[in-house]
Design a protein around this motif. Sequence first.
Motif, mmCIF file in Angstrom:
data_model
loop_
_atom_site.group_PDB
_atom_site.id
_atom_site.type_symbol
_atom_site.label_atom_id
_atom_site.label_comp_id
_atom_site.label_asym_id
_atom_site.label_seq_id
_atom_site.Cartn_x
_atom_site.Cartn_y
_atom_site.Cartn_z
ATOM 1 N N TYR A 26 3.782 -12.416 -9.932
ATOM 2 C CA TYR A 26 3.190 -11.307 -10.686
ATOM 3 C C TYR A 26 3.615 -10.019 -9.999
ATOM 4 N N THR A 27 4.278 -9.145 -10.754
ATOM 5 C CA THR A 27 4.683 -7.862 -10.169
ATOM 6 C C THR A 27 4.667 -6.792 -11.242
ATOM 7 N N THR A 28 4.361 -5.566 -10.822
ATOM 8 C CA THR A 28 4.448 -4.439 -11.765
ATOM 9 C C THR A 28 5.606 -3.536 -11.355
ATOM 10 N N GLY A 63 7.000 -10.249 -6.639
ATOM 11 C CA GLY A 63 5.704 -10.837 -7.000
ATOM 12 C C GLY A 63 5.282 -11.959 -6.075
ATOM 13 N N THR A 81 -2.295 3.900 -6.380
ATOM 14 C CA THR A 81 -2.535 3.722 -7.827
ATOM 15 C C THR A 81 -3.703 2.792 -8.137
ATOM 16 N N ALA A 133 0.846 -1.195 0.000
ATOM 17 C CA ALA A 133 0.000 0.000 0.000
ATOM 18 C C ALA A 133 0.886 1.252 0.000
ATOM 19 N N ALA A 151 -3.138 -10.161 -9.257
ATOM 20 C CA ALA A 151 -2.318 -9.688 -8.136
ATOM 21 C C ALA A 151 -1.907 -10.797 -7.174
HETATM 22 P P1 ADP Z 1 5.464 -7.281 -5.275
HETATM 23 O O1 ADP Z 1 5.029 -6.306 -4.241
HETATM 24 O O2 ADP Z 1 6.775 -7.895 -5.011
HETATM 25 O O3 ADP Z 1 5.313 -6.801 -6.666
HETATM 26 P P2 ADP Z 1 3.084 -8.614 -4.491
HETATM 27 O O4 ADP Z 1 2.614 -10.012 -4.707
HETATM 28 O O5 ADP Z 1 3.070 -8.146 -3.124
HETATM 29 O O6 ADP Z 1 4.452 -8.535 -5.178
HETATM 30 O O7 ADP Z 1 2.161 -7.685 -5.355
HETATM 31 C C1 ADP Z 1 1.923 -7.994 -6.694
HETATM 32 C C2 ADP Z 1 1.478 -6.777 -7.467
HETATM 33 O O8 ADP Z 1 0.204 -6.345 -7.010
HETATM 34 C C3 ADP Z 1 2.327 -5.566 -7.268
HETATM 35 O O9 ADP Z 1 3.448 -5.588 -8.132
HETATM 36 C C4 ADP Z 1 1.368 -4.438 -7.593
HETATM 37 O O10 ADP Z 1 1.279 -4.264 -8.989
HETATM 38 C C5 ADP Z 1 0.057 -4.948 -7.144
HETATM 39 N N1 ADP Z 1 -0.322 -4.395 -5.822
HETATM 40 C C6 ADP Z 1 -0.204 -4.971 -4.614
HETATM 41 N N2 ADP Z 1 -0.708 -4.179 -3.656
HETATM 42 C C7 ADP Z 1 -1.184 -3.065 -4.262
HETATM 43 C C8 ADP Z 1 -1.829 -1.857 -3.815
HETATM 44 N N3 ADP Z 1 -2.113 -1.641 -2.529
HETATM 45 N N4 ADP Z 1 -2.158 -0.954 -4.760
HETATM 46 C C9 ADP Z 1 -1.902 -1.166 -6.070
HETATM 47 N N5 ADP Z 1 -1.282 -2.277 -6.564
HETATM 48 C C10 ADP Z 1 -0.936 -3.207 -5.664
#
Ligand code: ADP
Length: 648
Positions: free
Chosen positions: A439-441, A449, A426, A393, A434
Amino acid sequence: MLIAFSLAVSQRNAIDRDTNAFLTEQHIADQIVALTYRQQLEAFRFVDRHDEARMREFRDLGDEVYSQMRRYLFHELSAAARLHVERMKELHQGFEVVAQRVFDLAQRGQSDSARRRLADLDQRAESLDAAVEQFLTARREQRSALQLRHEEVSRRVGLGFATAGALMFVLLVLLAGYLRRRVLGPLDALAAAAGRLGAGDLDARVAPQRYAEFDEMAAGFNRMADSVQSARETMEAQNEEIRQTLDHLQQAQAELVQHEKLSAMGQMLAGLAHELNNPLAGVLGMAELIRAELAESPDADARAMATTLAEPLEREALRARSLVRNLLSFARRPSGVVEPVDLTAAVSTALGLCAHSFAQAGKTLRVELRPHLRVMADAQKLQHAIVNVVNNALDAVIAADGRGLTIVGAPTGRHMVRIDFDDDGTGFADPQSALLPFYTTKAAGKGTGLGLSLVEQFVNEFGGTVTVSNRSEGGARVSLLLRASEGIEVARDGAARGIALPATHREAAPSAAAGGDSDAAAPIRPRVLVVDDEPTLRLIQHRLLTNAGMEVVLAANGAEARDALVREPFDLVISDLRMPGEMDGRDLLAWLAQERPALAARSLLLTGDMGGVASVPLPVPMDRVVPKPFSSAEYVKRVRQALGAMQK
Ligand code: ADP
């Protein structure tokens, strides 16, 4: 009808009989006439020549004529016919009388008188012939009358038959109409309904019928249609059930395949992560030592290097450690330890690790939790999950320049507790993906991810679920639905309460390393035996413990350690778990438990595998396990705690 018929038949028989009789009578008549003419001939011849034989012949022929005439009397004759027979008899008698006179005259030689009498005889013979003919005529008339009667009877019988036939026809038509109404109508209705039922119309039924038998048949058909319909419904329900079961099976199979894939990948990652732990422990330990040494240097440049060079090195090593720990957690199988956990305490501990980052980034972190919420979880994993969600977050809020995060926890239903993490960052680029592992952005090196998939794995282990979504007002929502702990009624009416957040990040303020209360009871200069096959780790531990005022003896394996223990006394043994050679950490502790139970009871075990790969239970309780890689502060704190226990 039958009588008329038998009458006609008997009439016919009578005619046949009469025809036969008539033919006989004609024959008799012919005989009579012929015999008479033969008598006449004998009489004529006698006149010419008196011959006694002729006279006898004449009489025999006469007898024959009488006997033929008597045959008439056996026949059924009308009165007129009988009269004619009598007349024929009289005429024949007259004929014979005249003939007798002829014979007498001829015998007396009066041939001329006799010849004159012959003419009379001739006349009498013709009269007899005519009488015979009259008799036959009378008989013919009698027969014609009989024939007429028969024809009349036949006509009447025919008429009777025709009338009866017509009557029968009318009766048959009426009967057919009746049968049609009574039998064919209901049968048609039944056949039509059966046809509809056969074509799949299960609502086909037969209306009640007027006649009891058909009404019963209709009721029977309707009952059969009812049971066909209910059988069809049952079958459809069963089909639906089978379809659902098949869906579930397919889903389960897909999940199983996915699970197998993940678990194979997890095993590989765990092996890799485990192998990374030792060098990482060396890098981290060395970085900390270098920073500590430089920080205490009298040279200002060297002290500056402590911050500019050693600190980033240490920070990166810590990041690598957290990545490796995540990988190991991901590969780890469910521990099965799920117990009532105080949610407020778990959130508070987790936020203690993140609040500092929020404060540094100028973002708000609000918490509203109902008091006394207890959920079924593993406390460590729950904290880990919360830290992951909160850190995500923060990343999203910083990226969107949002205000911050609100955590709301409240009971839902009778047996569940729900915690929503609402941020104004965002939002999820793809909420569906997610929760998928890897999976990661985030930029390479920033995200793995694994965070959210770990969160889901943990929460599922607790018997709960995780959902992610985007909020309509912007930002993301991550919800954890957890089981409320059994036997403890969820407080429904308690007001939400904010949690006091720790002011600083724990890792940023390693107060214990600087000398917490745990070292109060330690010996003045404790003797510690460090057993590790990695020279770097031996060096680091030696340095840390010496700096902490302890006397350190090093051993490279279990056998060396055992020899040292036999030779000299120690206050504490710190051993690596996996070591090559005849005696690894497990063997050493087993030996120690035999030889020095008190010392064994406070010994520490270093391991890079916190139950992930080996999956064999550790030989000491968790409070005496130091996970690799460790920070200097953690390590020294744990050693002091173990030495402190020695005094109790
Ligand atoms: P990481 O944080 O390593 O990328 P996570 O599994 O924790 O891996 O999260 C995966 C993806 O989910 C993130 O890369 C992000 O794109 C999205 N995400 C997670 N939490 C949020 C959030 N609170 N707001 C927006 N996107 C989120």
